[in-house]
Each structure stands twice: as structure tokens, then as C-alpha cells.
Design an enzyme around this catalytic site. Structure first.
Site, PDB file in Angstrom:
ATOM      1  N   PHE A   1       0.835  -1.196   0.000  1.00 40.73           N
ATOM      2  CA  PHE A   1       0.000   0.000   0.000  1.00 40.73           C
ATOM      3  C   PHE A   1       0.870   1.246   0.000  1.00 40.73           C
ATOM      4  CE2 PHE A   1      -4.753   0.075   1.069  1.00 40.73           C
ATOM      5  CZ  PHE A   1      -5.020  -0.922   0.178  1.00 40.73           C
TER       6      PHE A   1
ATOM      7  N   GLN B   1      -8.410  13.802   4.763  1.00 42.44           N
ATOM      8  CA  GLN B   1      -7.765  13.059   3.674  1.00 42.44           C
ATOM      9  C   GLN B   1      -8.636  12.979   2.421  1.00 42.44           C
ATOM     10  OE1 GLN B   1      -6.760   8.561   3.876  1.00 42.44           O
ATOM     11  NE2 GLN B   1      -4.823   9.646   3.785  1.00 42.44           N
TER      12      GLN B   1
ATOM     13  N   HIS C   1      -8.769  10.897  -0.926  1.00 37.63           N
ATOM     14  CA  HIS C   1      -8.234   9.658  -1.503  1.00 37.63           C
ATOM     15  C   HIS C   1      -8.042   9.882  -2.994  1.00 37.63           C
ATOM     16  CE1 HIS C   1      -7.942   5.481  -2.756  1.00 37.63           C
ATOM     17  NE2 HIS C   1      -7.910   5.092  -1.494  1.00 37.63           N
TER      18      HIS C   1
ATOM     19  N   LEU D   1     -15.475   4.884  -3.714  1.00 33.25           N
ATOM     20  CA  LEU D   1     -14.041   4.592  -3.661  1.00 33.25           C
ATOM     21  C   LEU D   1     -13.637   3.478  -4.620  1.00 33.25           C
ATOM     22  CD1 LEU D   1     -11.365   5.060  -1.965  1.00 33.25           C
ATOM     23  CD2 LEU D   1     -12.032   2.997  -0.734  1.00 33.25           C
TER      24      LEU D   1
ATOM     25  N   GLU E   1      -7.198   1.618  -2.967  1.00 30.72           N
ATOM     26  CA  GLU E   1      -5.765   1.708  -3.238  1.00 30.72           C
ATOM     27  C   GLU E   1      -5.201   0.350  -3.664  1.00 30.72           C
ATOM     28  OE1 GLU E   1      -3.783   4.482  -0.662  1.00 30.72           O
ATOM     29  OE2 GLU E   1      -2.159   3.068  -0.318  1.00 30.72           O
TER      30      GLU E   1
ATOM     31  N   ARG F   1      -0.980   9.340   0.193  1.00 30.43           N
ATOM     32  CA  ARG F   1      -2.217   9.775  -0.477  1.00 30.43           C
ATOM     33  C   ARG F   1      -2.272  11.271  -0.738  1.00 30.43           C
ATOM     34  NH1 ARG F   1      -6.546   5.810   2.611  1.00 30.43           N
ATOM     35  NH2 ARG F   1      -5.992   3.986   1.375  1.00 30.43           N
TER      36      ARG F   1
ATOM     37  N   HIS G   1     -12.218  11.337   2.020  1.00 30.99           N
ATOM     38  CA  HIS G   1     -12.218   9.937   2.416  1.00 30.99           C
ATOM     39  C   HIS G   1     -12.130   9.685   3.918  1.00 30.99           C
ATOM     40  CE1 HIS G   1     -11.474   5.660   2.039  1.00 30.99           C
ATOM     41  NE2 HIS G   1     -10.270   5.758   2.544  1.00 30.99           N
TER      42      HIS G   1
ATOM     43  N   ARG H   1      -2.896   9.910   6.688  1.00 31.21           N
ATOM     44  CA  ARG H   1      -2.912   8.501   7.089  1.00 31.21           C
ATOM     45  C   ARG H   1      -2.446   7.613   5.948  1.00 31.21           C
ATOM     46  NH1 ARG H   1      -6.541   4.259   6.196  1.00 31.21           N
ATOM     47  NH2 ARG H   1      -8.259   5.560   5.452  1.00 31.21           N
TER      48      ARG H   1
HETATM   49  C1  LIG Z   1     -15.061   3.148   1.388  1.00 31.58           C
HETATM   50  C2  LIG Z   1     -14.018   3.065   2.463  1.00 31.58           C
HETATM   51  C3  LIG Z   1     -12.979   2.150   2.359  1.00 31.58           C
HETATM   52  C4  LIG Z   1     -12.006   2.071   3.352  1.00 31.58           C
HETATM   53  N1  LIG Z   1     -11.000   1.155   3.221  1.00 31.58           N
HETATM   54  C5  LIG Z   1     -10.079   1.033   4.211  1.00 31.58           C
HETATM   55  C6  LIG Z   1      -9.078   0.032   4.157  1.00 31.58           C
HETATM   56  O1  LIG Z   1      -9.019  -0.780   3.248  1.00 31.58           O
HETATM   57  N2  LIG Z   1      -8.169  -0.025   5.146  1.00 31.58           N
HETATM   58  C7  LIG Z   1      -8.196   0.838   6.213  1.00 31.58           C
HETATM   59  O2  LIG Z   1      -7.357   0.723   7.098  1.00 31.58           O
HETATM   60  N3  LIG Z   1      -9.165   1.785   6.309  1.00 31.58           N
HETATM   61  C8  LIG Z   1     -10.097   1.886   5.330  1.00 31.58           C
HETATM   62  N4  LIG Z   1     -11.077   2.856   5.436  1.00 31.58           N
HETATM   63  C9  LIG Z   1     -11.198   3.618   6.675  1.00 31.58           C
HETATM   64  C10 LIG Z   1     -11.796   2.737   7.757  1.00 31.58           C
HETATM   65  O3  LIG Z   1     -12.692   1.836   7.189  1.00 31.58           O
HETATM   66  C11 LIG Z   1     -12.540   3.530   8.826  1.00 31.58           C
HETATM   67  O4  LIG Z   1     -11.759   4.594   9.264  1.00 31.58           O
HETATM   68  C12 LIG Z   1     -12.874   2.648  10.018  1.00 31.58           C
HETATM   69  O5  LIG Z   1     -13.505   1.476   9.594  1.00 31.58           O
HETATM   70  C13 LIG Z   1     -13.742   3.379  11.012  1.00 31.58           C
HETATM   71  O6  LIG Z   1     -14.158   2.477  11.996  1.00 31.58           O
HETATM   72  P1  LIG Z   1     -14.880   2.986  13.298  1.00 31.58           P
HETATM   73  O7  LIG Z   1     -15.152   1.794  14.140  1.00 31.58           O
HETATM   74  O8  LIG Z   1     -14.099   4.083  13.899  1.00 31.58           O
HETATM   75  O9  LIG Z   1     -16.234   3.654  12.782  1.00 31.58           O
HETATM   76  P2  LIG Z   1     -17.445   3.103  11.876  1.00 31.58           P
HETATM   77  O10 LIG Z   1     -17.195   1.796  11.301  1.00 31.58           O
HETATM   78  O11 LIG Z   1     -17.789   4.220  10.975  1.00 31.58           O
HETATM   79  O12 LIG Z   1     -18.610   2.927  12.938  1.00 31.58           O
HETATM   80  C14 LIG Z   1     -19.243   4.028  13.571  1.00 31.58           C
HETATM   81  C15 LIG Z   1     -20.342   3.518  14.447  1.00 31.58           C
HETATM   82  O13 LIG Z   1     -20.872   4.577  15.232  1.00 31.58           O
HETATM   83  C16 LIG Z   1     -22.266   4.531  15.238  1.00 31.58           C
HETATM   84  N5  LIG Z   1     -22.780   5.892  15.464  1.00 31.58           N
HETATM   85  C17 LIG Z   1     -22.374   7.032  14.865  1.00 31.58           C
HETATM   86  N6  LIG Z   1     -23.077   8.081  15.349  1.00 31.58           N
HETATM   87  C18 LIG Z   1     -23.936   7.590  16.272  1.00 31.58           C
HETATM   88  C19 LIG Z   1     -24.933   8.169  17.111  1.00 31.58           C
HETATM   89  N7  LIG Z   1     -25.202   9.482  17.113  1.00 31.58           N
HETATM   90  N8  LIG Z   1     -25.640   7.346  17.926  1.00 31.58           N
HETATM   91  C20 LIG Z   1     -25.416   6.012  17.926  1.00 31.58           C
HETATM   92  N9  LIG Z   1     -24.481   5.411  17.154  1.00 31.58           N
HETATM   93  C21 LIG Z   1     -23.758   6.205  16.347  1.00 31.58           C
HETATM   94  C22 LIG Z   1     -22.643   3.958  13.892  1.00 31.58           C
HETATM   95  O14 LIG Z   1     -23.920   3.377  13.931  1.00 31.58           O
HETATM   96  C23 LIG Z   1     -21.534   2.911  13.698  1.00 31.58           C
HETATM   97  O15 LIG Z   1     -21.892   1.708  14.329  1.00 31.58           O
HETATM   98  C24 LIG Z   1     -12.071   2.933   4.462  1.00 31.58           C
HETATM   99  C25 LIG Z   1     -13.115   3.830   4.578  1.00 31.58           C
HETATM  100  C26 LIG Z   1     -14.068   3.905   3.579  1.00 31.58           C
HETATM  101  C27 LIG Z   1     -15.163   4.937   3.725  1.00 31.58           C
END
Ligand SMILES: Cc1cc2nc3c(=O)[nH]c(=O)nc-3n(C[C@H](O)[C@H](O)[C@H](O)COP(=O)(O)OP(=O)(O)OC[C@H]3O[C@@H](n4cnc5c(N)ncnc54)[C@H](O)[C@@H]3O)c2cc1C
Length: 559
Positions: A114, A227, A229, A239, A242, A273, A337, A372
Site C-alpha cells: 500500500f 484526507q 483519496h 471509492l 488503493e 495519499r 475519504h 494517514r
Molecule cells: C469506502 C471506504 C474504504 C475504506 N477502506 C479502508 C481500508 O481498506 N483499510 C483501512 O485501514 N481503512 C479503510 N477505510 C477507513 C476505515 O474503514 C474507517 O476509518 C474505520 O472502519 C472506522 O471504523 P470505526 O469503528 O471508527 O467507525 P465506523 O465503522 O464508521 O462505525 C461508527 C459507528 O458509530 C455509530 N454511530 C455514529 N453516530 C452515532 C450516534 N449518534 N448514535 C449512535 N451510534 C452512532 C454507527 O452506527 C456505527 O456503528 C475505508 C473507509 C471507507 C469509507
């Protein structure tokens, strides 16, 4: 009455990893999520998760150095050391839980390379890595019998005498508001993609977690670091992972020139990125783009690689653009992103508000700094999700009980009733779009003082216009119109924090590139920018904090 030792907001990878740790250690932990757990945005992660495994001849200090360099030296190096040194164990643990990582021809866990990294240390499950990990963690949650408040929305954090003691929540199914009391709260509410338009993020990524903490007086850190992307679809921001470049894809301009050879002779398409996005945008701005895009070409990899290793990308290209990646290059452009900035925490997830912890994208432990590296976010979620649970449990042992105060519940009921009672007014969707398009125009890949001031003024205007937002659906049950309006307030507050921080940083570093101040200025700006919402006037208040340097002195960044 709802009462727990630890309340975890969010059921993405960070929240679920925290919950599994807390419950396995005997804590009474619950998860609250506004959508079904496996609909969290983590599900969309495609490319993979980084780890330097010693038995592969890799070394975590190489991973750490590249992470620090990728961050443009803004990451706190103690935090980076924790993340990279714990990565191997975290990855193997996921494998043992049941994540079926893709394997190479020798039957070993497969890797791809990556951006911003010399070694191939990104482990993956085809192009559905996030989904695979999220589902396995959800199984662990079910196995451990964790209480999940599913489709419940947190409207605000309860902070009494400066200590976080729970949250006020809305059960979306019934429309009733409830207090959930907790000795400690871990905010894992994910990113804020919808502050921008377009974005690669799901529609639910509305910055709720940032805004909850911001309004509760916890500082957000480095919020200017947003960021873009390099490879997103121009039509809708979806998306293209990468992984396409990791497997060997090229970027071409309208002349068929592989322009990254000029901008980053050594790393080429796999520079970090921010560097690739700026290079693309320069090509586009200087007239060598194609309708505001450049081309991503993977044809030379052959159909077998495209279909086996990039299958999901092939689906996206086909469904949205009618393109067969094995036959035709695909137009892409930089798109919003990821938020490097977030709630300031220490390496155990503790924020400045006792009782409030944060992990995942919403947190800023400071492992990503100004930019990142791809596949470091999934790693960040599991490493710091786990650590924040340990710290929250420890804190809970000596903390008082959850809140007994119902004042906030009463005032939240009033606030939401007022929104429902407003006969007519602005639609939240159009206010959000106006704000998000402004952010995309002025606080994006290239920035300058005038543009950022314009964005800040628009955010301020829309913040006062929020008082005129109305919802058409007056019902209680599953009122998504109301949820959008509540989310809009969070989008606005998060945008405010981004603009205030961006206007403060008078240099270019990482994703914050100012065309009117192109140089990085370590003498004055090798520091974090903190922003919190003032309780007195509701405006953003700025502060700074030093960057922790352990073993890598800042030098010029070259790819
Ligand atoms: C399309 C895409 C592809 C990606 N690919 C990669 C990758 O290959 N590798 C990598 O390292 N990173 C990648 N990323 C980044 C990475 O996926 C995210 O940064 C990471 O998964 C975020 O995880 P999280 O647990 O912090 O939040 P999330 O998975 O976003 O979860 C947030 C949670 O909070 C809850 N929530 C939010 N607000 C409230 C509220 N007010 N009340 C109750 N619940 C709430 C939601 O319901 C959800 O359950 C990608 C991101 C995207 C968008």
C-alpha cells in the site's frame, strides 16, 4: 432504567473490538449504534490492514517510520510505536477469531503493498477486508452476549462536574428518549465524510462523535487534516481502493503520460495519499485531465488478477460506469475519504474529560498526523479499541455511578420537540448539501486563506440557519427525517471545527496544503491544533499542543 459500567457508542470495528474486550474481562458493557452493527462504515473497507510480521522479515520500526513520514511528522511517535508494535498480535488475533485472510500461492497469509510504504505488509480479504473483519467481530459480540442498543441514536453526552457519566439517547424505533447511565463512555462513532460532498463515506458518517465530544468540552485535535483519496469516482465519490495501485495499477493523464513518475520518482503511484491527490489535481488544474479526472489503468495486470484480487472494484466499475477494468481504464479523481483529526486521546483512549474515552476514526490518538497511510485505519481501530476498553474498565473501578440527573434528558426532549413542532422551514438535506459542497470547494486538496474564510463564514451562516430547520414527518416511529435533522447539527459543528483549525495552521503539512503558504514550517507549526466549543458563546476556541517525538527527527518528506 439503563445502566452499565461501560457504554460504547458505535458498532464499527473500534466499538466492537472494545466491547469484546470489555465483556471478556467481566465488565457490564453495552454497545449503542444508530444502525444495525454490520451496516457501520467499517463494512466498506476494501483494501486491507497493515501489520509488520517479524517472520516475514518485516520490522515494526520500519512500519512506524513510514507511518511517521506519511504523517508529515505530525503524528505522536509514542502512539505510532504502540500501534505498529502491537499490529502483528492484533492481526493474528483476528485470524484466530475467524477472519479468513486471503493467502498467497504458498498458503501463507497474502500481502499487498500500500501507499507510502516500501514493504508489502497489507493483509486483506479480497477487496472486502472491512466486511470480513466486522462480521467476525459481530459473531464475537453475539457469542459474548453483549447488550446492543440497535438503532438507537445518541443525542448528547452527560457531563456532570466535568465528568462523563452516560448519554442521552433516542430509540429510533419508538421515538422515546432515554438516559443510559455509565461509569465510562467510549466514543467510537466513526468518521465525518458527510461534512463533504462528495465523499467515499456512507451516508451515516455525519460526524456525530466529534460533535458530541466538541459540545461536551473535549478538545478535537488536527481537524484541518482531512484526507482526499486519490481514486474515487467523479460521479458519486465511490471509492476505488488503493488495492488497484497496490497490485500495480498506473495513473495516466489525458496525454497517456504516467505522471506520477515525475512527482514521486521512487514510490510513483504508491506515494502517500496527499502527495498522489495533489499530483492528480495539479494535472487536472493544468489542463491535462479528462473532464476533471485522470485515468486509473489496471489492464496490464490481466483479467485473472483483476477478477480474483480486485473483484469488488470490478463490480463497482461495472455497476456505476459500465467499465470492464480488464479492458478499459477508469476515470478517477481525489475525493474526501477520511478524518485524520479527531477527539484528542492518550495512548489508552482517554480524552481530556474524565470518564470519556474515544477510539477509531473519531479519535485522534495521533497515529496519522497530517496524512494517514492506507490500511492503517483498520489497524488503529482494533489496537486502540482494545486499549480504550482496558482503560475504561480500570477507570470504572474507582469512578462513581452513572448519572442520576435527568435534567439533560428533559432539555433534550424539549429541543427535539421544538424541532418537531416547527410547522415548516428549511430542509436538512439542502442545508447539508450547501455546507458540504462549500467544504469541498474551499477546504479540500488545495486551500488558501480567502477560500477557507469563505467556508468558515458559510458554516457560521448555516449554524444560525439551523434554528429554522423543520421536519415534515411529525411521527414518533422510525422518524428518519428527525434523525437527519439531528445529524445535520453534528455535520455543522464538525465543519466549524475543521474550518477553525484549518484557518489556524499557517503552513502546508500533510493534507493541509495552502497554495498561499506552500512550505512546511517546523519552527512555528510542528504542533497540534486543538479546538473546543466554548460553553460561554458556542464559538470554537483554539489551543495548541506539542508533538511527541521519540526517535524520528523531522526531515523533508520525499517519495
Ligand atoms: C469506502 C471506504 C474504504 C475504506 N477502506 C479502508 C481500508 O481498506 N483499510 C483501512 O485501514 N481503512 C479503510 N477505510 C477507513 C476505515 O474503514 C474507517 O476509518 C474505520 O472502519 C472506522 O471504523 P470505526 O469503528 O471508527 O467507525 P465506523 O465503522 O464508521 O462505525 C461508527 C459507528 O458509530 C455509530 N454511530 C455514529 N453516530 C452515532 C450516534 N449518534 N448514535 C449512535 N451510534 C452512532 C454507527 O452506527 C456505527 O456503528 C475505508 C473507509 C471507507 C469509507
Amino acid at each position: 432504567m439503563f445502566e452499565h459500567d461501560v457504554l460504547i457508542i458505535g458498532a464499527g470495528l473500534a466499538g466492537m473490538r472494545a466491547a469484546v474486550e470489555a465483556v471478556n474481562r467481566g465488565a457490564n458493557a453495552a454497545v449503542i449504534t444508530k444502525v444495525h452493527p454490520v451496516r457501520s462504515h467499517s463494512n466498506a473497507a476494501q483494501g486491507g490492514i497493515n501489520a509488520a510480521l517479524t517472520d516475514r522479515g518485516d520490522d515494526w520500526t520500519d512500519h512506524a517510520l513510514e507511518t511517521v513520514r506519511g504523517s508529515d511528522y505530525l503524528a505522536d511517535q509514542d502512539a505510532v510505536e504502540v500501534m505498529c508494535s502491537e499490529a502483528g498480535a492484533a492481526l493474528i488475533e483476528l485470524e484466530h477469531m475467524g477472519v479468513v485472510f486471503s493467502r498467497d500461492e504458498h498458503g501463507k497469509l497474502g500481502t499487498r503493498r500500500f501507499g507510502g510504504q516500501k514493504a508489502a505488509r497489507t493483509f486483506f480479504v479480497g477487496a472486502i477486508t472491512g466486511q470480513a473483519i466486522l462480521h467476525v467481530l459481530y459473531e464475537q459480540l453475539i457469542k459474548a452476549n453483549v447488550r446492543v442498543y440497535e438503532e438507537w441514536f445518541v443525542t448528547s453526552l452527560i457531563v456532570e462536574d466535568g465528568v462523563c457519566r452516560g448519554a442521552v439517547t433516542l430509540d429510533i424505533r419508538t421515538g422515546e428518549l432515554h438516559t443510559i447511565r455509565a461509569k465510562a463512555v467510549i466514543n467510537c462513532a466513526g468518521g465525518a465524510g458527510r461534512v463533504y460532498e462528495p465523499s467515499t463515506n456512507a451516508l451515516i458518517c455525519t460526524g456525530d462523535g466529534y460533535a458530541l465530544a466538541y459540545r461536551a468540552g473535549a478538545p478535537l485535535m488536527d481537524m484541518e487534516m482531512v484526507q482526499y483519496h486519490p481514486t474515487t469516482l467523479a460521479s458519486n465519490g465511490v471509492l476505488i481502493s488503493e488495492a488497484a495501485r497496490g497490485e500495480g495499477g498506473y495513473l495516466l493523464n489525458s496525454k497517456g503520460d504516467r505522471f506520477m513518475l515525475r512527482y514521486a520518482p521512487e514510490y510513483k503511484e504508491l506515494a502517500s495519499r496527499d502527495v498522489v491527490s495533489r499530483s492528480e489535481q495539479t494535472e487536472i488544474n493544468e489542463g491535462r485531465g479528462i473532464d476533471g479526472t485522470v485515468l486509473l489503468d489496471v489492464r496490464h495486470l490481466g483479467r485473472k488478477v483483476v477478477e480474483e484480487k480486485l473483484g469488488y472494484l470490478q463490480e463497482v466499475a461495472h455497476d456505476f460506469m459500465g467499465i470492464d477494468l480488464a479492458e478499459q481504464p477508469i476515470p478517477v479523481r481525489p475525493g474526501m475519504h477520511y478524518m485524520m483529526g479527531g477527539i484528542k486521546t492518550d495512548i489508552n483512549g482517554a480524552t481530556s474529560v474524565p470518564g470519556l474515552y474515544a477510539a477509531g476514526e473519531v479519535a485522534n490518538v495521533s497515529v496519522h498526523g497530517g496524512n494517514r497511510l492506507g490500511a492503517n485505519s483498520l489497524l488503529d481501530t482494533v489496537v486502540f479499541g482494545r486499549r480504550s476498553a482496558l482503560a475504561a474498565i480500570e477507570y470504572g473501578k474507582s469512578a462513581g455511578a452513572g448519572s442520576r440527573n435527568e435534567d439533560l434528558l428533559a432539555s433534550e426532549k424539549k429541543r427535539i420537540q421544538a424541532l418537531l413542532d416547527r410547522p415548516k422551514g428549511l430542509r436538512s438535506a439542502s442545508v447539508r448539501r450547501e455546507l458540504a459542497e462549500t467544504m469541498h470547494s474551499h477546504v479540500a486538496v488545495f486551500r488558501d486563506q480567502q477560500g477557507m474564510e469563505r467556508a468558515a463564514a458559510k458554516v457560521k451562516e448555516l449554524k444560525s440557519a439551523y434554528g429554522k430547520v423543520a421536519v415534515d414527518d411529525k411521527g414518533k416511529v422510525f422518524n428518519t427525517d428527525l434523525i437527519f435533522a439531528l445529524e445535520l447539527r453534528n455535520v455543522i459543528d464538525t465543519a466549524e471545527a475543521i474550518c477553525a483549525s484549518a484557518l489556524t495552521r499557517k503552513e502546508s503539512r500533510g493534507a493541509h496544503y495552502r497554495v498561499d503558504m506552500k512550505k512546511r514550517d517546523d519552527a512555528n507549526w510542528l504542533k497540534h491544533i486543538l479546538v473546543r466549543q466554548s460553553a460561554a458563546d458556542g464559538d470554537p476556541k483554539i489551543d495548541t499542543a506539542p508533538v511527541t517525538i521519540t526517535r524520528w527527527q523531522p526531515v523533508e518528506r520525499k517519495y
